[in-house]
Design a protein around this motif. Sequence first.
Motif, short mmCIF file in Angstrom:
data_model
loop_
_atom_site.label_atom_id
_atom_site.label_comp_id
_atom_site.label_asym_id
_atom_site.label_seq_id
_atom_site.Cartn_x
_atom_site.Cartn_y
_atom_site.Cartn_z
N PRO A 199 -2.18 5.82 7.01
CA PRO A 199 -3.32 5.24 7.73
C PRO A 199 -2.86 4.36 8.87
O PRO A 199 -1.67 4.01 8.97
CB PRO A 199 -4.01 4.42 6.64
N SER A 200 -3.78 3.98 9.72
CA SER A 200 -3.50 2.91 10.67
C SER A 200 -3.54 1.58 9.91
O SER A 200 -3.99 1.52 8.76
CB SER A 200 -4.53 2.91 11.80
N ALA A 201 -3.08 0.53 10.55
CA ALA A 201 -3.00 -0.76 9.85
C ALA A 201 -4.35 -1.25 9.36
O ALA A 201 -4.43 -1.89 8.31
CB ALA A 201 -2.36 -1.79 10.77
N ASP A 202 -5.43 -0.94 10.10
CA ASP A 202 -6.75 -1.45 9.71
C ASP A 202 -7.50 -0.49 8.78
O ASP A 202 -8.65 -0.73 8.45
CB ASP A 202 -7.59 -1.76 10.94
N GLU A 203 -6.82 0.59 8.36
CA GLU A 203 -7.46 1.55 7.46
C GLU A 203 -6.80 1.60 6.08
O GLU A 203 -7.09 2.49 5.28
CB GLU A 203 -7.44 2.95 8.08
N VAL A 204 -5.90 0.67 5.80
CA VAL A 204 -5.20 0.67 4.51
C VAL A 204 -6.20 0.37 3.40
O VAL A 204 -6.99 -0.59 3.49
CB VAL A 204 -4.07 -0.38 4.50
N ALA A 205 -6.18 1.19 2.35
CA ALA A 205 -7.11 1.05 1.24
C ALA A 205 -6.84 -0.23 0.45
O ALA A 205 -5.70 -0.69 0.35
CB ALA A 205 -7.02 2.26 0.32
N THR A 206 -7.89 -0.77 -0.14
CA THR A 206 -7.76 -1.99 -0.94
C THR A 206 -6.78 -1.79 -2.09
O THR A 206 -6.00 -2.68 -2.43
CB THR A 206 -9.13 -2.40 -1.49
N GLY A 207 -6.80 -0.59 -2.69
CA GLY A 207 -5.89 -0.31 -3.80
C GLY A 207 -4.42 -0.42 -3.40
O GLY A 207 -3.59 -0.86 -4.20
N GLU A 208 -4.10 -0.02 -2.17
CA GLU A 208 -2.73 -0.13 -1.70
C GLU A 208 -2.34 -1.59 -1.52
O GLU A 208 -1.22 -2.00 -1.83
CB GLU A 208 -2.53 0.65 -0.39
N GLN A 209 -3.25 -2.38 -0.99
CA GLN A 209 -2.98 -3.81 -0.84
C GLN A 209 -2.68 -4.44 -2.20
O GLN A 209 -1.75 -5.25 -2.34
CB GLN A 209 -4.19 -4.51 -0.22
N GLU A 210 -3.45 -4.07 -3.20
CA GLU A 210 -3.24 -4.61 -4.55
C GLU A 210 -1.91 -4.15 -5.12
O GLU A 210 -1.21 -4.92 -5.79
CB GLU A 210 -4.40 -4.19 -5.45
N ARG A 211 -1.54 -2.90 -4.86
CA ARG A 211 -0.26 -2.38 -5.36
C ARG A 211 0.91 -3.11 -4.72
O ARG A 211 1.91 -3.41 -5.38
CB ARG A 211 -0.18 -0.88 -5.07
N VAL A 212 0.80 -3.39 -3.44
CA VAL A 212 1.86 -4.14 -2.74
C VAL A 212 2.04 -5.51 -3.39
O VAL A 212 3.17 -5.98 -3.59
CB VAL A 212 1.51 -4.30 -1.24
N ALA A 213 0.92 -6.14 -3.74
CA ALA A 213 0.99 -7.48 -4.34
C ALA A 213 1.56 -7.46 -5.75
O ALA A 213 2.24 -8.40 -6.16
CB ALA A 213 -0.40 -8.10 -4.34
N SER A 214 1.34 -6.37 -6.50
CA SER A 214 1.74 -6.34 -7.91
C SER A 214 3.09 -5.68 -8.16
O SER A 214 3.79 -6.05 -9.10
CB SER A 214 0.66 -5.61 -8.73
#
Length: 258
Positions: A199-214
């Motif tokens: 994706p582009s930077a502004d289209e990253v899914a919320t689930g991916e953000q959570e995976r990066v954090a965990s």
Amino acid sequence: VFDYGGPAGAPKTQPTEAPCGTPDAPGIVLDTMGLPYAWQPNFVPSTPYDESRPPGPTGLPEHIQINFGAGPGDRMPGDPVIYVIPVEDYVQQWEAAGNPAVSLALEHLQAILAEKPSPIPPFGLPVLPFEEVGGVNDLAVQGKYLDLAAASGVRFVGRFAQDANPVSNAGLRYIFQGLTPDGEHLVTFFYPISTSALPSADEVATGEQERVASDYMGYLAEKVETLNAMGDERWEPNLSMLDSVMGSLSLGVPDAGQ
């Protein structure tokens, strides 16, 4: 050093596809294979070692830049560029400032090219010059060794990060790091690249953000596996075409009087 053919002058815009040289760099030949830029070989005066500005120290000896579109004074961060940098002068400049970072990066690159580890490491590859590095190389995919007329080196698709971020097309570049056959010049190529698989930077899914954090390292490992499995044609521009651009590069004959 290479015979640059005279002092620095105004950039000489070249046809997009026809290989040719300029008075400032008479021996340089390049075929851009239809990339949407005119190319300009430019002699660039040295810039002093400077560690006063983030993200880290910079400084380059006199060198050649092959610019695409804008000249060296008008480049924006991330614009395509090929560097041809004299190794000895580069090392001496940084060693004189008490910073061994260039020496260490070159030693790392030389070790990789000598040992040719397979698979190529998925992160932490040496990248010079530091003017093009905006953080830590935390992603390196599509690694391939290239033995070319101008230089032997390693190419990969990579990015630089200052903290944990999802993998997107933002900041991705085709990167080549190599040395001329005599080892006297570092040759590097940076070109922005993307794929529909990211994706582009502004289209990253919320689930991916959570995976990066965990589980950042597990997340990156999965991305490396997915991106390494893709063919060259899945990237824009095609990776093989960018390899061919590098393969067309000729740096001419070194000046025997230098």
